[in-house]
Design a protein around this motif. Structure first.
Motif, short mmCIF file in Angstrom:
data_model
loop_
_atom_site.label_atom_id
_atom_site.label_comp_id
_atom_site.label_asym_id
_atom_site.label_seq_id
_atom_site.Cartn_x
_atom_site.Cartn_y
_atom_site.Cartn_z
N ASP A 44 -4.29 12.59 -8.06
CA ASP A 44 -3.46 11.70 -6.95
C ASP A 44 -2.20 12.40 -6.72
O ASP A 44 -1.57 12.20 -5.90
CB ASP A 44 -3.08 10.52 -7.81
N ARG A 67 0.59 -1.25 0.07
CA ARG A 67 0.07 -0.04 0.08
C ARG A 67 0.92 1.23 0.08
O ARG A 67 0.34 2.30 0.28
CB ARG A 67 -0.83 0.07 1.22
N ASN A 83 -1.49 4.32 1.49
CA ASN A 83 -2.60 4.61 1.11
C ASN A 83 -3.70 3.54 1.91
O ASN A 83 -3.70 2.31 1.82
CB ASN A 83 -2.74 4.13 -0.23
N TRP A 105 2.33 4.46 -1.35
CA TRP A 105 1.97 5.43 -2.19
C TRP A 105 3.32 6.23 -2.76
O TRP A 105 3.34 6.33 -3.88
CB TRP A 105 0.98 6.20 -1.59
N ARG A 157 -4.79 2.00 -5.96
CA ARG A 157 -4.10 2.87 -6.99
C ARG A 157 -2.92 1.59 -7.39
O ARG A 157 -2.61 0.34 -6.70
CB ARG A 157 -3.25 4.04 -6.51
N TYR A 182 -9.98 3.11 -2.79
CA TYR A 182 -9.03 3.71 -3.70
C TYR A 182 -7.88 2.70 -3.80
O TYR A 182 -6.97 2.52 -2.89
CB TYR A 182 -8.43 4.99 -3.41
#
Length: 1108
Positions: free
Chosen positions: A865, A820, A836, A822, A843, A841
């Motif tokens: 983003d 996760r 994240n 980001w 991504r 969401y």
């Protein structure tokens, strides 16, 4: 040997088989420059009596004053050995930790190294560093054990004790080499296993992993130092003597009637001479016999020192001189200093230069013997492997290995550094001796002037009239004017001459270099594959038209110089395999570069710098009008020093970043006296800090366990602070530390929580900065739809990083945290993580380069983003405590709502009404508004929502950071001090006063020296070395090396809350808080608000008049 002519050296340069490029490496004060003096004296450049006192290669004034080398200097020496003539390009390098970057520049240009170790101090920190640098550059070392006279005169060891001491020291040096070798073998083994996983899978039964198997197979016999292999010399450079086992083997083979080869193998080791049987036997230690080395070698040296220095026995000295067959002058025997007589005897009996240079010629490789592994390592820049380079580039490997000097071979030169030279020192500007004709011409001119002067004086005496006096006056004025003009022209000319010229310190790896030659300058980011595809086929630097290619430029070489220590000699051409100086490159090369006539040549791998520049000072001129001179001076300094960095901060300050205090002082002196030539003022050193958060402490400031009452008090305090200082309509902070912030236009809301990262994770991220940068570049190219070639090695390292992070981030809080991630920050590769945790969401992963198989990632990026990432980068770049970068903080985004579509529709409807009113009756109106709304939707990433979201994310990160217990992190030095027992207490006193703590203390065997390892904050280190030397009367000197960042345990915002704390610290708690002091100092320097009371109890102030 007499002085070698320049023509002789030019002739020797054409035979690469007999060239040796070597550098001298050691810890500070182990005798590098003294040894270099002895080697230079062997060529008749300096007197052998001055060797060791002159320090010929220390040409700077501050080097002579401090007694340490600060820059690498090269000199070419001629040596005849076994009917062969050799050219030795010798580079003397510094040993002080602040100048280890100079060692890197020297090591790159060499094929071998002389490693010197002090016989008393043994392996020191910098010895390990230089051995590692030699290992990384694949150059072969030989060992000189120096200062053996100290074992006799200072430690007063017997010859048997000295032998035991030397054996242990040799083991220490070999242990360092063994560690480097082991790590290399294990790395290679791991690589092989990762390349062939299927072979293991196909094997039957259970696989047993034996980590030592690779070590047993690998041959390491040639790596270690052993006197019987001929790669060790025992010496005392200050007394001018040195020997290898071979010399004594030759001497005693005739006397004992034993073959020299046998003696060479048995003179070092557990062997003794059986006098009755006249045989060499093994087991000296078990039988209590004297080893051969003690009996035949050390006893002789010990008795010589005893006769000459200790007892000063004239009769014994005469016997020794007679038996050795050496000639000693009468003035030497009568000299009051016994060391003069000693060096006169030893320099003839065991000449140091003979022992060292013959070892160099036999054991160190020539440029023709460069290993294929080293060539591949030099050519594999960045993450690319040698196999992945273009074919034309791989063919250049053969050119390297041949070290060809043919005209058809491409020229390949590596510049390791640029150094400044006074223009008067250049050969073309040097005053040359006048010929007889010129002397005669000048004599005649002088006579004419004298005659004219005498005639003018006679005329003045004879003529007394007013007219003539007026005439004289006017003519005198005119001569005055012409004289002034002439003086002005001379001054301008001299100012022009005084300018510093830059010479490139370089080595030719292939081809022949000539002045005026046109070559490519390859930047560090130059890609030969891209260059070859851009340039027409067969294009070289000699082609008439060369298309523009990224990171590739053309330049003409200036004059070529032979480096002779303090002097330079001009050369017409330099063949392959030689070290040289190149003029005229200051406009094209900043610090180091690769030059070649072929565009297929890749840039060499960057130099390995061991020292990290950490000490910063802001510099300004005393007179503001001289600012342009300072800027120009700092530009020159940046070019002249491999390690110094010059920055202009956001505040407009000109900042100089150096490796340490001594380095800083040298840079400031250079700036003042050589480059800027103006008066400058430097600020106090700018100390770097980092900001972090920690878990809530379990005990309070008086080590009482925190009860419920205390926690409640803190929560109330946080709530009060938040209600006072934070606006409640857009910002909410809950008791768990979750911060929710809404943008001013009410279109976006983010919720962020700050979590401290485990220390191991922070260290891993800090050490993997380059790898994370590569990962970021790959992800950027994937987002843009471009393909970026990444070497399998880099992908493997990225995969390893991911696995390590997964292993370190365990527990329910970090579940799936690695997938996760980001972003990393600051600057997208720092030791902080953006996580994240938004449920809605998913991504694309930052690790997508590991799982891609040509298909595009399924998940897509949400609009804006990048705004969240940008806000995170800004927040981590300057924290809320004192605007310093954050470290070891994880920001978890738990909610992110954006209502851009509704707002855009609303705004579009408003604009549509206004446009329809303006364009009444025009059919094209609605069409135009639809296009506008489409364009506006596309451009919204740069619109007000995006900007406000960046600001909101930054502010939310800062508030989340402040909701947790905050701490400062200080940069720490590891400090190694060698001191005697008498001054140990004073060393501890200085360390304690400066917030240092001792980590380890051990006594060096066989000496009264203690080695103290301590950790010291960089903030407290200024003036530390001077204070230690003063307090210990020069008996202890520290070596400071940047080590790590450490959390300062005290809370800078702490106030007493419990009854025990009030009792202990008082109501105001105004005792010194170290973290608060540091924080306020940084805030004051940056011009930020500092909360402090200037005046307290003003009504009680006393006047000067009455002492009431």
């Amino acid at each position: 040997m007499g002085h070698t002519s320049l023509d002789k050296i030019k002739a020797l340069q054409r035979n690469p088989a007999n060239i040796r490029n070597l550098c001298i490496l050691a810890h500070v004060d182990h005798g590098k420059t003294t040894l270099a003096d002895c080697l230079v004296a062997s060529n008749g450049i300096i007197s052998s009596r001055l060797a060791g006192k002159l320090r010929y290669l220390d040409s700077r004034e501050d080097e002579q004053m401090r007694g340490i080398t600060m820059k690498s200097s090269a000199i070419s020496l001629h040596f005849a050995h076994r009917e062969q003539e050799y050219l030795l390009n010798l580079i003397d390098s510094p040993g002080h930790v602040d100048f280890s970057s100079e060692v890197s520049t020297a090591v790159r240009l060499c094929d071998g190294a002389i490693v010197i170790v002090d016989a008393v101090e043994g392996v020191c920190p910098q010895t390990q560093v230089v051995l590692r640098q030699a290992w990384l550059e694949n150059i072969r070392p030989v060992l000189v054990i120096n200062k053996i006279d100290r074992l006799i005169l200072e430690l007063k060891l017997t010859s048997q004790e000295a032998y035991t001491h030397l054996r242990k020291m040799l083991e220490q040096v070999n242990a360092v080499t063994a560690t480097l070798f082991t790590s290399k073998v294990l790395e290679e083994r791991a690589e092989k296993e990762s390349e062939e996983p299927e072979r293991e899978a196909s094997g039957e039964g259970e696989i047993v992993y034996d980590w030592s198997a690779g070590l047993e197979e690998a041959d390491d016999s040639n790596l270690y130092f052993s006197p019987d292999q001929g790669n060790v010399v025992f010496a005392s450079a200050i007394d001018g003597w040195g020997f290898s086992i071979q010399q004594f083997a030759k001497i005693y083979s005739e006397r004992l009637g034993v073959r020299a080869e046998v003696l060479q193998k048995t003179l070092w080791g557990d062997f003794y001479l059986n006098a009755k049987a006249k045989k060499i036997m093994k087991g000296a230690q078990v039988k209590g016999k004297k080893p051969l080395f003690v009996q035949l070698v050390l006893d002789n040296i010990w008795s010589l020192y005893d006769a000459v220095v200790t007892n000063r026995d004239k009769e014994k000295v005469e016997k020794v001189v007679k038996s050795l067959g050496v000639k000693v002058l009468a003035r030497d025997t009568r000299h009051s200093d016994p060391k003069v007589l000693l060096s006169a005897i030893c320099s003839q009996w065991l000449p140091l230069s003979q022992a060292v240079l013959s070892m160099v010629c036999e054991k160190l490789p020539s440029p023709l013997e460069v290993s294929a592994e080293r060539v591949e390592k030099l050519m594999s820049v960045g993450a690319r492997r040698f196999d992945s380079l273009p074919e034309q580039t791989q063919e250049l490997k053969e050119v390297f290995l041949r070290c060809s000097s043919e005209d058809s071979s491409p020229v390949i030169v590596f510049v390791s550094k640029m150094f400044a030279v006074d223009s008067k020192a250049l050969p073309q500007n040097r005053q040359r001796p006048l010929t007889q004709e010129e002397i005669a011409q000048r004599r005649e001119l002088a006579r004419q002037r004298h005659a004219e002067k005498m005639a003018a004086e006679n005329q003045k005496d004879q003529v007394k009239t007013e007219a003539s006096s007026e005439e004289d006056h006017t003519s005198g004025a005119s001569t005055d004017v012409s004289a002034k003009m002439e003086a002005l022209a001379v001054r301008e000319q001299s100012a022009e001459e005084e300018r510093e010229k830059f010479v490139a310190f370089a080595r030719v790896y292939s081809g022949v270099v000539r002045p005026g030659q046109r070559v490519f300058v390859l930047g560090p980011k130059y890609d030969p594959a891209l260059g070859l595809s851009t340039l027409p086929e067969g294009c070289s630097s000699q082609s008439d038209s060369v298309p523009d290619t990224p990171h590739l430029s053309l330049c003409y070489l200036g004059n070529l110089y032979l480096l002779m220590g303090r002097e330079l000699e001009e050369l017409e051409e330099v063949p392959s395999g030689n070290v040289l100086g190149i003029g005229g490159l200051e406009e094209f090369v900043l610090k180091s570069a690769t030059l070649s006539t072929s565009p297929a040549c890749p840039p060499f791998t960057p130099l390995n710098f061991e020292a990290t520049p950490i000490v910063r000072v802001a510099i300004e001129p005393k007179h503001p009008s001289e600012m342009p001179k300072l800027v120009q001076g700092m530009r020159l300094l940046n070019q002249a020093d491999p390690c110094a960095e010059v920055l202009i901060q956001e505040t407009g300050e000109h900042v100089l970043v150096t490796a340490g205090e001594v380095h800083l002082q040298r840079c400031l002196d250079d700036l003042r006296d050589r480059f800027a030539k103006i008066e400058i003022s430097a600020s106090e050193p700018i100390i770097p800090f980092r900001e972090t958060v920690v878990r809530p402490p379990k005990v309070d400031m008086v080590n009482e366990e925190m009860g419920r009452q205390h926690k409640v008090a803190i929560i109330h305090q946080v709530k009060e602070d938040s209600s006072q200082s934070r606006s409640s309509d857009t910002l909410q902070v809950d008791s768990s530390g979750l911060v929710t912030l809404t943008t001013p236009n009410r279109l976006a809301t983010v919720s962020i929580r700050a979590i401290p990262l485990p220390q191991e994770v922070t260290s891993l991220l800090e050490n993997s900065a380059e790898l994370i940068r590569t990962l970021e570049q790959v992800n950027l190219s994937l987002r843009e739809g471009r393909e970026l070639e990444v070497s399998p090695r880099s992908l493997e390292q990225i995969s390893e990083l991911k696995l390590k992070l997964e292993a370190l981030l365990q527990g329910h809080r970090w579940r799936n945290a690695v997938d996760r991630i980001w972003a990393f920050g600051p600057r997208r590769y720092g030791p902080n993580i953006l996580l994240n945790s938004v449920d809605s969401y998913s991504r694309p992963s930052v690790w997508q380069c590991l799982s891609r198989h040509g298909d595009k990632p399924q998940n897509t990026l949400r609009d804006l983003d990048n705004s969240i990432v940008s806000g995170f980068q800004l927040a981590t770049l300057s924290g809320p405590m004192c605007e310093e970068p954050l470290m070891g903080v994880c920001f978890s985004v738990e909610r992110w709502d954006v209502q851009t579509s509704a707002a855009l529709q609303h705004r579009d409807s408003v604009e549509e009404d206004s446009v329809s009113q303006d364009a009444a009756g025009d059919g094209e109106g609605p069409g135009e508004t639809a296009g506008q709304s489409k364009r506006r939707a596309e451009a919204d990433c740069y619109g007000p929502v995006s900007g406000q979201l960046i600001a909101a994310t930054k502010e939310a990160c800062r508030q989340a950071f402040q909701a947790q217990p905050q701490r400062l992190m200080a940069a720490m030095y590891t400090c190694e001090i060698m001191a005697t027992a008498e001054v140990l207490g004073r060393v501890y006193g200085v360390l304690g006063k400066r917030e240092g703590r001792v980590v380890q203390e051990e006594m060096k065997e066989g000496t009264d020296m203690f080695i103290i390892k301590a950790i010291l904050p960089v903030a407290e280190s200024f003036g530390f070395a001077d204070e230690i030397r003063k307090r210990t009367s020069g008996l202890a000197s520290p070596q400071l090396v940047f080590s790590h960042w450490e959390v300062i345990s005290s809370d800078p915002h702490w106030v007493p809350t419990t009854e025990e704390e009030y009792l202990h610290f008082g109501e105001k708690a105004d005792s010194e808080n170290q973290a608060l002091q540091y924080m306020n100092a940084v805030r004051r320097r940056k011009g930020l608000y500092v909360e402090e009371k200037i005046v307290e109890h003003a009504e009680k102030q006393r006047t000067l008049g009455k002492n009431k």
